[in-house]
Design a protein around this motif. Structure first.
Motif, PDB file in Angstrom:
ATOM      1  N   GLY A   1       0.779  -1.227   0.000  1.00 38.30           N
ATOM      2  CA  GLY A   1       0.000   0.000   0.000  1.00 38.30           C
ATOM      3  C   GLY A   1       0.816   1.285   0.000  1.00 38.30           C
ATOM      4  O   GLY A   1       0.289   2.349   0.308  1.00 38.30           O
ATOM      5  N   PHE A   2       2.105   1.199  -0.318  1.00 40.77           N
ATOM      6  CA  PHE A   2       2.886   2.430  -0.425  1.00 40.77           C
ATOM      7  C   PHE A   2       2.851   2.924  -1.870  1.00 40.77           C
ATOM      8  O   PHE A   2       2.705   2.134  -2.803  1.00 40.77           O
ATOM      9  N   ASP A   3       2.958   4.229  -2.029  1.00 39.01           N
ATOM     10  CA  ASP A   3       3.037   4.795  -3.374  1.00 39.01           C
ATOM     11  C   ASP A   3       4.477   4.766  -3.857  1.00 39.01           C
ATOM     12  O   ASP A   3       5.390   5.109  -3.107  1.00 39.01           O
ATOM     13  N   ILE A   4       4.662   4.364  -5.108  1.00 40.50           N
ATOM     14  CA  ILE A   4       5.987   4.444  -5.710  1.00 40.50           C
ATOM     15  C   ILE A   4       5.925   5.583  -6.718  1.00 40.50           C
ATOM     16  O   ILE A   4       5.161   5.519  -7.682  1.00 40.50           O
ATOM     17  N   LEU A   5       6.710   6.627  -6.477  1.00 32.75           N
ATOM     18  CA  LEU A   5       6.692   7.763  -7.394  1.00 32.75           C
ATOM     19  C   LEU A   5       8.053   7.864  -8.066  1.00 32.75           C
ATOM     20  O   LEU A   5       9.085   7.748  -7.421  1.00 32.75           O
ATOM     21  N   SER A   6       8.024   8.046  -9.376  1.00 40.33           N
ATOM     22  CA  SER A   6       9.309   8.260 -10.033  1.00 40.33           C
ATOM     23  C   SER A   6       9.144   9.273 -11.147  1.00 40.33           C
ATOM     24  O   SER A   6       8.033   9.664 -11.484  1.00 40.33           O
ATOM     25  N   GLY A   7      10.253   9.696 -11.694  1.00 39.75           N
ATOM     26  CA  GLY A   7      10.224  10.732 -12.716  1.00 39.75           C
ATOM     27  C   GLY A   7      11.320  10.515 -13.725  1.00 39.75           C
ATOM     28  O   GLY A   7      11.853   9.410 -13.864  1.00 39.75           O
TER      29      GLY A   7
ATOM     30  N   VAL B   1       9.621   5.933  -2.355  1.00 38.55           N
ATOM     31  CA  VAL B   1       8.484   5.189  -1.820  1.00 38.55           C
ATOM     32  C   VAL B   1       7.861   6.058  -0.740  1.00 38.55           C
ATOM     33  O   VAL B   1       8.545   6.542   0.167  1.00 38.55           O
ATOM     34  N   VAL B   2       6.559   6.263  -0.883  1.00 41.46           N
ATOM     35  CA  VAL B   2       5.884   7.283  -0.081  1.00 41.46           C
ATOM     36  C   VAL B   2       4.685   6.672   0.632  1.00 41.46           C
ATOM     37  O   VAL B   2       3.903   5.935   0.025  1.00 41.46           O
ATOM     38  N   ASN B   3       4.545   6.984   1.900  1.00 39.24           N
ATOM     39  CA  ASN B   3       3.365   6.579   2.653  1.00 39.24           C
ATOM     40  C   ASN B   3       2.134   7.294   2.072  1.00 39.24           C
ATOM     41  O   ASN B   3       2.209   8.484   1.748  1.00 39.24           O
ATOM     42  N   LYS B   4       1.039   6.572   1.953  1.00 43.34           N
ATOM     43  CA  LYS B   4      -0.160   7.141   1.314  1.00 43.34           C
ATOM     44  C   LYS B   4      -0.691   8.397   2.029  1.00 43.34           C
ATOM     45  O   LYS B   4      -1.420   9.192   1.460  1.00 43.34           O
TER      46      LYS B   4
ATOM     47  N   GLU C   1      16.933  16.565  -9.985  1.00 45.67           N
ATOM     48  CA  GLU C   1      17.491  15.683  -8.967  1.00 45.67           C
ATOM     49  C   GLU C   1      17.022  16.050  -7.566  1.00 45.67           C
ATOM     50  O   GLU C   1      17.359  15.401  -6.597  1.00 45.67           O
ATOM     51  N   TRP C   2      16.300  17.140  -7.447  1.00 48.88           N
ATOM     52  CA  TRP C   2      15.771  17.522  -6.140  1.00 48.88           C
ATOM     53  C   TRP C   2      14.293  17.864  -6.304  1.00 48.88           C
ATOM     54  O   TRP C   2      13.748  17.762  -7.399  1.00 48.88           O
ATOM     55  N   TYR C   3      13.635  18.237  -5.219  1.00 46.45           N
ATOM     56  CA  TYR C   3      12.187  18.418  -5.251  1.00 46.45           C
ATOM     57  C   TYR C   3      11.806  19.546  -4.313  1.00 46.45           C
ATOM     58  O   TYR C   3      12.616  19.993  -3.501  1.00 46.45           O
ATOM     59  N   THR C   4      10.569  19.986  -4.419  1.00 50.82           N
ATOM     60  CA  THR C   4      10.117  21.002  -3.473  1.00 50.82           C
ATOM     61  C   THR C   4       9.130  20.374  -2.489  1.00 50.82           C
ATOM     62  O   THR C   4       8.309  19.546  -2.865  1.00 50.82           O
ATOM     63  N   LEU C   5       9.239  20.777  -1.225  1.00 47.42           N
ATOM     64  CA  LEU C   5       8.338  20.238  -0.207  1.00 47.42           C
ATOM     65  C   LEU C   5       7.258  21.247   0.174  1.00 47.42           C
ATOM     66  O   LEU C   5       6.392  20.956   0.981  1.00 47.42           O
ATOM     67  N   ALA C   6       7.311  22.427  -0.447  1.00 43.40           N
ATOM     68  CA  ALA C   6       6.352  23.470  -0.086  1.00 43.40           C
ATOM     69  C   ALA C   6       4.902  23.036  -0.271  1.00 43.40           C
ATOM     70  O   ALA C   6       4.060  23.324   0.574  1.00 43.40           O
ATOM     71  N   PRO C   7       4.539  22.329  -1.359  1.00 40.53           N
ATOM     72  CA  PRO C   7       3.123  21.971  -1.525  1.00 40.53           C
ATOM     73  C   PRO C   7       2.711  20.683  -0.796  1.00 40.53           C
ATOM     74  O   PRO C   7       1.556  20.290  -0.887  1.00 40.53           O
ATOM     75  N   VAL C   8       3.614  20.030  -0.094  1.00 46.43           N
ATOM     76  CA  VAL C   8       3.303  18.724   0.504  1.00 46.43           C
ATOM     77  C   VAL C   8       2.491  18.894   1.796  1.00 46.43           C
ATOM     78  O   VAL C   8       2.729  19.826   2.559  1.00 46.43           O
ATOM     79  N   TRP C   9       1.500  18.014   1.989  1.00 48.45           N
ATOM     80  CA  TRP C   9       0.793  18.032   3.268  1.00 48.45           C
ATOM     81  C   TRP C   9       0.514  16.612   3.736  1.00 48.45           C
ATOM     82  O   TRP C   9       0.668  15.660   2.974  1.00 48.45           O
ATOM     83  N   ILE C  10       0.116  16.461   5.010  1.00 44.99           N
ATOM     84  CA  ILE C  10      -0.193  15.157   5.576  1.00 44.99           C
ATOM     85  C   ILE C  10      -1.696  15.029   5.716  1.00 44.99           C
ATOM     86  O   ILE C  10      -2.345  15.881   6.310  1.00 44.99           O
ATOM     87  N   ASP C  11      -2.232  13.952   5.145  1.00 45.35           N
ATOM     88  CA  ASP C  11      -3.655  13.695   5.228  1.00 45.35           C
ATOM     89  C   ASP C  11      -3.933  13.016   6.566  1.00 45.35           C
ATOM     90  O   ASP C  11      -3.528  11.880   6.777  1.00 45.35           O
ATOM     91  N   GLN C  12      -4.595  13.700   7.477  1.00 45.59           N
ATOM     92  CA  GLN C  12      -4.747  13.154   8.840  1.00 45.59           C
ATOM     93  C   GLN C  12      -5.727  11.992   8.910  1.00 45.59           C
ATOM     94  O   GLN C  12      -6.761  12.020   8.335  1.00 45.59           O
TER      95      GLN C  12
END
Lengths: 322, 534
Positions: free
Chosen positions: B279-285, B509-512, B523-534
């Motif tokens: 149930g983990f998300d696999i994200l790649s680019g 690999v990202v927790n849902k 090679e890097w990413y931004t974390l500004a738009p990321v949030w945690i779904d409670q």
């Protein structure tokens, strides 16, 4: 006696001096140029040269060594080449973390090892004996990182009892209970091999001692079995057990490095690995030196402890001195 | 005695159990999650000084704290934007003079550094001087060396007014805006923090303008950033971001499964399928990455273009990508890395054709084969599984009659010797690199950067290639530059100076629970738009 202790302590000085020379020479064998690794792969030759000059890397080895020793004697470990921070600040906390792990695993392997060995020896040939010695044999043959992964899988993923990484819970760090919670698995993983060694040695030593005439003599007097076992047998079996436990400290510190990687324990092993990969000479020197000093001190303590516990040894020292 | 023993064992068991139950419960047991994100990194970061930092791992952290004048839009995944679009960040707009030599930046007003000091043209000028002017009091040798590519054509900077700044170049440089958007370039550090603490202090006390600011760092444990409440743009959704160094891949996976981290980088290829099932998300680019062989032009066999082409034809890249690395990479048919404007995935040089390889070797009178040495590292940043890949190549080349001996070295030795070039007895070595700027072609193939001392480790030098690369770098219009880059790429690939093997797809690999995390073409990413779904 006092003279013996003082002599024994003084005798560590040439050892430590030898260690500093050895560490210093060892560093020269590490491939790569620290100035180059600081400046990056594309640095111009002039930039590398001027940084080498600034870092004192162009001085002769003797000059470099004496200036390092001069600093050391003033208690100054110097500055990290890559981080530009005092090494003491970086390395000491990491060293203490490693010590927490090493001491915890030492406690586990000595206490459990001696208890298991004692039980097996007193119940020689019983199922308990065979089972614990079988487990000891398996334990002694397992690599630390494999045990670590197995423990993590069983106790963390399957049973959900323990965390698998770090020293504290990052989401809500607790106090020393949190630390203890994080410590148990890595400490056990580190201790397993030594535990097996100590258990087996304890068993054979005690079996040996039980055959001694004075034990039979005491038995013929009708002294209680537990009194003989605890007061006389265990006491007389202690020197080899203490010796081997002292030797295990070195092994545990080595094993702790594996546990540090697998459990992400922020110890000195990881710090040294990073220092080596970035050619950070002063940090590597300081780290190895710290470990070596610990070793020497542990050996010293074991020696002194043995003398202190053994009237026989004390007598022979007295007669030699006399 | 027997009783005493039994009591003792019982006591031991009971205390152990009691200790276990009293312990704070493991994170899995009905834990509520705060608004924090924990990332398991593949190694320890180096210096948190954006000008000095060396590795991508560090750049991913610095990117959240420091901002450039012109940036890349990393809020879009590789599928949405194969090339990250250039966007105004600390410069609201910019223009370039007719002759392509003067860039005028109109800076954003009202921006404050994390220490409360104002951002303005003087601050930018201070940073430029830190990296370019040897006579400047706060000139930083290390930063200067690390960022030198940005300054290849730099002449001077000029403060026009509080929010306007000119940068003068001594030649047009079409890739200058893209270079400014790179890491190890002109990220703006608070001048006040440097004046107070000195150049060496930035790593321990990084002060920028970004959506996150530095909180604390315990080496080996964590680097913690917190939300910048006074951010000039859209504020970050997370309160805290914790980066944890976790060098062992298996324990990274376990920590993710045990909920101690939310995202892990570089999962072992074998674990991915299992993690997806759990149930983990696999994200790649498609970040700018290419794993390639460099042919040694000092070696007698490798001087023959037909041999280099034959080796290119003989390697089964699909097999490496899909069977060996389980689809965590894609086959590479060009030395140009994905993420740059001239990258064209439909253009495939040297598709697998062992028959053609044999023909070419026959033409070179080498149908009986020959022996050659391939140098590779055993690990290292971005190197994937270098020895396994090299062994695969060894098997493929054996099929066309070339006997490859592997010469493996650990990463530091390997990397520090890489820019020294190869001895004539060595046939080829390998490296992994890439940039979203096509200027990457110059880095690997221009004779200016030939080893020793440059990244062109095979000493490939061609006047024709140099000319095309120079015309591309100094073109005044984007269209003209693009055309020149394409021609240069065509020339380098026809010369077969390299054998590109695979492009990393940088799986995370990202927790849902984690929402809004995107792997862009970088090679890097931004974390500004990321949030945690409670």
């Amino acid at each position: 006696m006092t003279r013996f202790f003082i002599n024994r302590i003084l005798s560590t000085i040439p050892v430590l001096l030898g260690v500093t020379i050895f560490v210093f020479l060892l560093i020269q064998l590490i491939p790569g140029d620290p100035a180059k690794s600081i400046l990056g792969g594309d640095a111009t030759a002039e930039a590398v040269e001027s940084l080498r000059e600034e870092m004192g890397l162009n001085e002769s080895m003797i000059v470099q060594y004496t200036s390092w020793m001069g600093q050391l004697l003033q208690g100054d470990l110097g500055y990290s080449h890559t981080l530009h921070t005092p090494i003491t600040e970086e390395l000491l906390p990491r060293f203490l973390n490693s010590m927490i792990l090493t001491v915890a695993s030492l406690l586990i392997c000595v206490v459990l090892g001696v208890v298991l060995g004692l039980i097996s020896a007193l119940r020689k040939g019983s199922i308990l004996d065979k089972a614990s010695m079988g487990v000891a044999l398996i334990g002694a043959s397992m690599p630390v990182f494999w045990i670590a992964l197995m423990l993590m899988w069983l106790f963390s993923l399957e049973m959900g009892l323990f965390p698998v990484s770090g020293m504290y819970n990052m989401r809500s760090p607790g106090g020393w209970m949190d630390l203890l919670h994080h410590l148990i698995l890595p400490a056990f993983a580190t201790a397993t091999v030594s535990l097996a060694v100590i258990a087996r040695l304890t068993r054979s030593t005690i079996i040996d001692t039980l055959q001694k005439d004075y034990v039979k003599y005491f038995q013929s007097f009708g002294l209680s079995k537990s009194k003989i076992n605890i007061v006389h047998v265990l006491r007389n079996s202690l020197p080899p057990i203490i010796n081997i436990s002292g030797m295990q400290v070195g092994y545990l510190m080595g094993g702790a490095l594996f546990s540090e990687v697998v459990f992400n324990w922020p110890g000195i092993g990881q710090a040294l690995y990073v220092a080596v990969t970035s050619n950070d000479y002063p940090t590597i020197q300081a780290g190895i030196l710290l470990i070596a000093i610990t070793f020497v001190i542990v050996n010293l303590i074991v020696d002194l402890l043995n003398v202190w516990l053994s009237p026989k040894l004390q007598d022979s020292i007295k007669s030699n001195a006399g | 005695m027997k009783n005493t023993l039994h009591y003792f064992i019982l006591l031991l068991l009971v205390t152990t159990l009691a200790a276990c139950t009293n312990m704070p419960s493991a994170a899995t047991n009905g834990k509520t999650y705060g608004n924090e994100l924990i990332i398991g990194m593949e190694s320890e970061a180096d210096v948190l000084d954006p000008h000095r930092a060396g590795g991508w791992v560090t750049m991913r952290i610095n990117y959240q704290m420091f901002e450039p004048l012109i940036g890349e839009d990393l809020s879009k995944s590789s599928e949405e934007a194969a090339v990250p679009e250039l966007i105004p960040v600390l410069a609201e707009s910019w223009e370039v003079s007719e002759d392509g030599k003067v860039y005028t930046f109109h800076l954003r007003e009202g921006v404050k550094f994390h220490d409360g000091t104002p951002f303005n043209a003087e601050a930018v000028d201070f940073n430029i001087k830190r990296l370019t002017n040897e006579n400047f009091e706060y000139f930083d040798k290390i930063g200067s060396s690390r960022t030198f590519r940005t300054w290849k054509f730099f002449d001077k900077s000029e403060v026009v007014d509080e929010y306007t700044l000119n940068i003068h170049l001594n030649s047009p440089f079409s890739e200058f805006p893209r270079m400014l958007a790179q890491i190890n370039s002109l990220q703006i550090v608070s001048p006040e923090s440097i004046i107070t603490g000195g150049n060496d202090s930035v790593g321990e006390n990084p002060v920028g303008t970004g959506p996150f600011k530095f909180s604390d760092r315990n080496r080996g444990e964590n680097i913690t950033l917190v939300k910048n409440e006074d951010y000039w743009g859209e504020k970050a959704k997370l309160d805290t971001v914790i980066f944890r160094p976790m060098s062992d891949p298996a324990s990274r996976v376990l920590a993710l499964q045990n909920d101690e981290v939310d995202i892990i980088a570089v999962p072992p290829p074998d674990a991915i399928e299992n993690l997806e099932e759990k149930g983990f998300d696999i994200l790649s680019g498609t970040p700018p990455h290419v794993w390639y062989l460099t042919f040694n032009f000092d070696n007698e066999y490798m001087q023959d273009q037909r041999v280099r082409q034959a080796i290119n034809y003989a390697i089964d890249r699909e097999g490496i990508a899909n069977q060996l690395l389980k689809g965590t990479v894609s086959p590479a048919y060009t030395i140009q890395s994905p993420g740059s404007v001239n990258f064209d995935s439909s253009r495939k040089w040297y598709e697998y054709d062992p028959e053609k390889a044999k023909e070419l070797l026959a033409k070179a009178d080498l149908e009986d084969g020959f022996n050659i040495i391939l140098q590779t590292s055993v690990d290292g940043s971005g190197q994937l599984m270098p020895v396994d890949i090299a062994e695969w190549i060894q098997r493929d080349l054996k099929k066309v009659g070339i006997d490859v001996t592997l010469d493996t070295q650990e990463w530091i030795t390997y990397f520090s010797g890489y820019s020294d070039g190869m001895d004539s007895s060595i046939g080829m070595n390998q490296m992994s690199a890439g940039r979203t700027s096509p200027f990457f072609l110059s880095m690997v193939a221009h004779s200016d950067f030939v080893a020793p001392g440059g990244f062109n480790s095979g000493k490939y030098a061609s006047a024709g290639t140099d000319e095309l690369l120079d015309r591309a770098s100094t073109a005044k219009s984007e269209a003209e530059a693009l055309e020149m880059w394409k021609k240069a790429e065509e020339k380098i690939m026809t010369d077969a100076a390299f054998a590109p093997i695979v492009h990393d797809t940088a799986p995370y690999v990202v927790n849902k629970r984690v929402k809004g995390f995107v792997v862009p073409s970088e090679e890097w990413y931004t974390l500004a738009p990321v949030w945690i779904d409670q």
